[in-house]
Design an enzyme around this catalytic site. Structure first.
Site, mmCIF file in Angstrom:
data_model
loop_
_atom_site.group_PDB
_atom_site.id
_atom_site.type_symbol
_atom_site.label_atom_id
_atom_site.label_comp_id
_atom_site.label_asym_id
_atom_site.label_seq_id
_atom_site.Cartn_x
_atom_site.Cartn_y
_atom_site.Cartn_z
ATOM 1 C CG HIS A 1 41.757 39.900 37.082
ATOM 2 N ND1 HIS A 1 42.094 39.225 38.233
ATOM 3 C CD2 HIS A 1 41.419 41.147 37.474
ATOM 4 C CE1 HIS A 1 41.958 40.032 39.277
ATOM 5 N NE2 HIS A 1 41.558 41.214 38.846
ATOM 6 C CG HIS B 1 38.387 45.229 38.618
ATOM 7 N ND1 HIS B 1 37.907 44.674 39.784
ATOM 8 C CD2 HIS B 1 39.671 44.784 38.497
ATOM 9 C CE1 HIS B 1 38.861 43.939 40.349
ATOM 10 N NE2 HIS B 1 39.940 43.977 39.582
ATOM 11 C CB VAL B 2 33.373 46.384 33.540
ATOM 12 C CG1 VAL B 2 34.378 45.754 32.573
ATOM 13 C CG2 VAL B 2 32.372 45.352 34.028
ATOM 14 N NE ARG B 3 36.148 49.955 39.359
ATOM 15 C CZ ARG B 3 37.043 49.268 40.060
ATOM 16 N NH1 ARG B 3 36.721 48.101 40.605
ATOM 17 N NH2 ARG B 3 38.264 49.724 40.201
ATOM 18 C CG ASN C 1 36.347 44.301 43.033
ATOM 19 O OD1 ASN C 1 36.017 44.165 41.851
ATOM 20 N ND2 ASN C 1 37.373 45.048 43.404
ATOM 21 C CE LYS D 1 40.429 37.883 42.802
ATOM 22 N NZ LYS D 1 40.348 39.232 42.247
ATOM 23 C CG HIS E 1 43.924 40.069 45.773
ATOM 24 N ND1 HIS E 1 43.769 41.164 44.962
ATOM 25 C CD2 HIS E 1 44.934 40.378 46.618
ATOM 26 C CE1 HIS E 1 44.634 42.100 45.316
ATOM 27 N NE2 HIS E 1 45.349 41.649 46.330
ATOM 28 C CG HIS F 1 46.175 40.611 40.192
ATOM 29 N ND1 HIS F 1 46.539 40.137 41.424
ATOM 30 C CD2 HIS F 1 44.904 41.053 40.323
ATOM 31 C CE1 HIS F 1 45.539 40.303 42.256
ATOM 32 N NE2 HIS F 1 44.538 40.847 41.620
ATOM 33 C CG LEU G 1 46.757 47.317 46.215
ATOM 34 C CD1 LEU G 1 45.641 47.411 47.242
ATOM 35 C CD2 LEU G 1 48.114 47.121 46.900
ATOM 36 C CG ASP H 1 43.884 43.906 38.377
ATOM 37 O OD1 ASP H 1 42.667 43.966 38.618
ATOM 38 O OD2 ASP H 1 44.760 44.164 39.226
ATOM 39 C CG HIS I 1 39.793 53.416 41.243
ATOM 40 N ND1 HIS I 1 38.932 53.046 42.259
ATOM 41 C CD2 HIS I 1 40.634 52.370 41.073
ATOM 42 C CE1 HIS I 1 39.255 51.833 42.685
ATOM 43 N NE2 HIS I 1 40.275 51.395 41.987
ATOM 44 C CB ALA J 1 44.894 50.069 44.660
HETATM 45 C C1 NCD Z 1 41.301 46.497 41.865
HETATM 46 C C2 NCD Z 1 40.072 47.391 41.890
HETATM 47 O O1 NCD Z 1 40.192 48.607 41.887
HETATM 48 O O2 NCD Z 1 38.945 46.847 41.918
HETATM 49 N N1 NCD Z 1 42.452 47.313 42.115
HETATM 50 C C3 NCD Z 1 43.737 47.018 41.804
HETATM 51 O O3 NCD Z 1 44.620 47.771 42.181
HETATM 52 N N2 NCD Z 1 44.049 45.952 41.101
HETATM 53 C C4 NCD Z 1 41.144 45.395 42.832
HETATM 54 C C5 NCD Z 1 42.128 44.266 42.671
HETATM 55 O O4 NCD Z 1 42.105 43.534 41.687
HETATM 56 O O5 NCD Z 1 42.958 44.098 43.564
HETATM 57 ZN ZN ZN Z 2 41.628 42.934 39.949
#
Ligand code: NCD
Ligand code: ZN
Length: 354
Positions: A18, A20-22, A46, A110, A147, A185, A230, A258, A262, A274
């Site tokens: 899990h 996030h690499v944007r 996302n 997801k 989620h 998570h 989150l 996770d 940001h 978050a």
């Molecule tokens: C994640 C994100 O920024 O994409 N943020 C987080 O706080 N975990 C989204 C997510 O997995 O809820």
């Molecule tokens: Zn996440």
């Protein structure tokens, strides 16, 4: 508990289930960290424009591969973003990507409850609207990643996960007994207990930060936005339950960082984003959490075996070696035009990946 004083730990090359690499410049800033640590990673869909089709997922997978620094063997595994009106034919197309030579593999969908987290506006408003898609997933063998938080305003923020289990997950599990589900998570004792009792087709990922911190971290000496993610950090009793689950050798708990980058200025903000950025030292942080309870010998299965087995994928070849060595985490990383402030910025870590 026995004190484990070993100076190094070598494990099979792990996976991150899990992350996030944007996209764009941000992707280029972070993907090397994940690829240095993990053989594969399951990429969350996302993006600002959510990844809802196989064509989008494969194009995104190609951009990820192109951004991985030369010399690192790394496979991005893709997930589609489930929406109220996802066309079930997309599920069949997703399964076909698992045949050899068809580009990035799409292995899961997801579920984001609408409004639950970053870029979740397009998320699911009512689970029943997705039942056709879930039937197709159950049939085709795609996993559902959830989620697990309700968003009803009357539910206390810290109870969102526990309420999700009762209101959404238990009915979902009953209606799709053959669907493989990953409760992403998890942050509570209730979630760990649910997964423990839910049978062979329900698993959970656990982040490093939820193993290391409780909610006091967000408020110690002032509000600390870099600990805000989150689902939000919970009480110490919950942290302890997560450590117990992660180190229990139960194959249905596995690693998912996770890591969620940001720009620092959008976290240090009146309405801060978050997400905790841990990819640069994820394994080191997990090692610290396992070491703290004398469970280093359980790290390999959690990090390198359980996830692959649950997804029905081969375990990785190769290895990763962690040294017991003090080093100071960077204050920040370049992140496009902005800065990215990681968890543990400027602090000393006790393990280092070689
Ligand atoms: C994640 C994100 O920024 O994409 N943020 C987080 O706080 N975990 C989204 C997510 O997995 O809820
Ligand atoms: Zn996440």
């Amino acid at each position: 508990m026995t004190t484990d004083t070993r100076a190094s730990l070598t494990i099979t090359r792990p996976d991150d289930w899990h992350v996030h690499v944007r996209d764009g410049q941000a992707l280029h800033a972070v993907v090397g960290h994940t690829a240095a640590q993990f053989g594969r990673a399951l990429i969350m869909p996302n993006l600002r424009t959510p990844v809802t089709t196989v064509a989008q997922a494969q194009a995104y997978g190609a951009r990820i591969r192109a951004a991985v620094p030369a010399g690192l063997a790394f496979e991005p595994l893709m997930a589609l973003y489930l929406t109220d009106n996802l066309d079930p034919s997309e599920i069949h197309r997703a399964r076909k990507t698992q045949d050899a030579g068809t580009g990035a593999r799409v292995v899961a969908l997801k579920l984001y409850p609408a409004g639950a987290t970053t870029n979740s506006d397009a998320g699911v408003t009512d689970l029943r609207k997705t039942y056709k898609a879930l039937e197709a997933m159950q049939r085709e063998g795609l996993l559902l990643l959830v989620h697990g938080e309700v968003t009803s305003p009357e539910v206390d923020l810290f109870d969102r996960e526990a309420v999700f289990i009762d209101r959404q997950l238990i009915p979902l599990r009953r209606d799709f007994p053959g669907l493989r589900i990953v409760f992403e998570h998890i942050t509570t004792r209730e979630a760990a207990q649910y997964v423990n009792e839910a049978g062979p087709l329900t698993a959970a990922t656990i982040t490093a930060h939820h193993l290391l911190y409780n909610r006091n971290a967000i408020f110690s000496g002032g509000i600390r936005p870099h600990y805000y993610c989150l689902p939000v950090l919970k009480r110490e009793a919950h942290r302890l339950a997560l450590v117990q689950a992660a180190t229990s050798a139960n194959p249905r708990f596995f690693l998912g960082t996770d890591s969620a980058p940001h720009p620092a200025h959008l976290k240090e903000h009146a309405s801060g984003c978050a997400g905790c950025y841990t990819a640069f030292a994820a394994l080191e942080m997990y090692a610290e959490a396992f070491d703290a309870v004398g469970a280093l010998n359980r790290l390999e299965a959690f990090a390198s075996f359980h996830g692959a087995d649950f997804y029905g994928l081969p375990r990785n070849q190769g290895s990763a070696c962690l040294q017991r060595q003090a080093w100071v985490a960077p204050e920040s990383f370049a992140f496009g035009e902005a800065r990215l402030k990681p968890l543990r910025a400027g602090e000393t870590l006790g393990w280092k990946l070689q």
